[in-house]
Design an enzyme around this catalytic site. Sequence first.
Site, PDB file in Angstrom:
ATOM      1  N   ASP A  19     -10.382   3.424   4.857  1.00 48.24           N
ATOM      2  CA  ASP A  19     -10.709   2.173   4.917  1.00 48.24           C
ATOM      3  C   ASP A  19     -12.356   1.762   4.934  1.00 48.24           C
ATOM      4  O   ASP A  19     -12.868   0.812   4.883  1.00 48.24           O
ATOM      5  CB  ASP A  19     -10.131   1.349   6.215  1.00 48.24           C
ATOM      6  CG  ASP A  19      -9.074   0.480   5.684  1.00 48.24           C
ATOM      7  OD1 ASP A  19      -9.054   0.166   4.416  1.00 48.24           O
ATOM      8  OD2 ASP A  19      -8.264  -0.016   6.340  1.00 48.24           O
ATOM      9  N   GLN A  38      -4.050  -1.325   9.833  1.00 49.45           N
ATOM     10  CA  GLN A  38      -4.075  -2.611   9.181  1.00 49.45           C
ATOM     11  C   GLN A  38      -4.756  -3.730  10.272  1.00 49.45           C
ATOM     12  O   GLN A  38      -4.221  -3.735  11.567  1.00 49.45           O
ATOM     13  CB  GLN A  38      -2.766  -3.065   8.871  1.00 49.45           C
ATOM     14  CG  GLN A  38      -2.723  -4.209   7.835  1.00 49.45           C
ATOM     15  CD  GLN A  38      -3.406  -4.106   6.708  1.00 49.45           C
ATOM     16  OE1 GLN A  38      -3.569  -3.057   6.205  1.00 49.45           O
ATOM     17  NE2 GLN A  38      -3.967  -5.289   6.251  1.00 49.45           N
ATOM     18  N   LYS A  80       0.880  -1.168   0.095  1.00 47.06           N
ATOM     19  CA  LYS A  80      -0.143  -0.147  -0.017  1.00 47.06           C
ATOM     20  C   LYS A  80       0.863   1.289  -0.105  1.00 47.06           C
ATOM     21  O   LYS A  80       0.649   2.171  -0.673  1.00 47.06           O
ATOM     22  CB  LYS A  80      -0.961  -0.039   1.319  1.00 47.06           C
ATOM     23  CG  LYS A  80      -1.945  -1.193   1.195  1.00 47.06           C
ATOM     24  CD  LYS A  80      -2.926  -1.092   2.791  1.00 47.06           C
ATOM     25  CE  LYS A  80      -3.780  -2.347   2.407  1.00 47.06           C
ATOM     26  NZ  LYS A  80      -4.635  -2.144   3.661  1.00 47.06           N
TER      27      LYS A  80
HETATM   28  N1  GUN Z   1      -7.084  -6.410   6.631  1.00 46.40           N
HETATM   29  C1  GUN Z   1      -7.456  -7.173   5.643  1.00 46.40           C
HETATM   30  N2  GUN Z   1      -8.092  -6.247   4.745  1.00 46.40           N
HETATM   31  C2  GUN Z   1      -7.918  -5.084   5.152  1.00 46.40           C
HETATM   32  C3  GUN Z   1      -8.254  -3.818   4.527  1.00 46.40           C
HETATM   33  O1  GUN Z   1      -8.622  -3.639   3.415  1.00 46.40           O
HETATM   34  N3  GUN Z   1      -7.873  -2.738   5.439  1.00 46.40           N
HETATM   35  C4  GUN Z   1      -7.176  -3.104   6.449  1.00 46.40           C
HETATM   36  N4  GUN Z   1      -6.832  -1.952   7.199  1.00 46.40           N
HETATM   37  N5  GUN Z   1      -6.802  -4.207   7.038  1.00 46.40           N
HETATM   38  C5  GUN Z   1      -7.345  -5.247   6.339  1.00 46.40           C
END
Ligand code: GUN
Length: 295
Positions: free
Chosen positions: A119, A96, A52
Amino acid sequence: LIIIDGKFVSSQIRSELKTEIEKLAEKIGKTPGLAAILVGENPASKVYVGMKSKACNEIGIKSSVVKLNENISEDELLNVIKKNNEDNNIHGILVQLPLPKHIDQNKILNSISVDKDVDGFHPYNVGNLIIGNDTFYPCTPYGIIELLDRYKIEVSGKHVVVVGRSNIVGKPIANMLLQKKKNANATVTVCHSNSRDISEFTRQADILIAAIGSPEIIKADMIKEGAVVIDVGVNRVEDNSEKGYKLVGDVDYQNVVNKVAAITPVPGGVGPMTIAMLMKNTVKAFKLINNINMI
Ligand code: GUN
């Protein structure tokens, strides 16, 4: 047969965003900033956050990865988020998931500024999603909608069957496709680990969305001839390669591919879209905070 190329669409979106960010920078002399907060040593999470951050920097979003010790207290983590909420150079914040067990995930997601919640996991934004208001859509479901749109796969009036009810994928995608809107307006069925016979439902799907997290459990006999299959699974299974594992989806791709109209591969399907949509949300947050409606 259409193999839905998420890697390609993702690169298209990223290049569109790069151009947009350049124009925005020209106009207001600022660029977007993202804070990615990583707690602990979960290997998959480390990979995701790294990808990311790299993808952001490539298109002109300044990204900072905040790496925190597994043992950080809830209060300390709340403080890190508060600091980023107040930082004018940060427009998007992502924590995350999953978080270590001693930290209350809901409390953390609640503390992220709703204007920086790229998110889309804050209850305020989840509520707006369900109502059908404009909001930050969670990146993976948003990526699925974008793929269906760019491949001109009609959703309206179709029977979409979602397998999985997570807050990250199953619940939001079901609610998004349910809305009386463009790229939605489907009949939606959600089945899950406590459903009596998943195949009874999956066989009815015009569009099947598999977001279960179990390697290759959706078999060919569970799918209707000519269906569209969106495979959200990213499962590590051991093999003899150098890494020691390979990635497979929730769908038994090799056998399913022979009877569908379209399918997303793993890797290279939904996965790359998640990152592209995170960046799209970050640019959206940047524009909202700066009161810009252009492009
Ligand atoms: N864990 C699994 N998918 C995601 C996501 O799209 N964002 C975040 N922050 N954590 C995740």
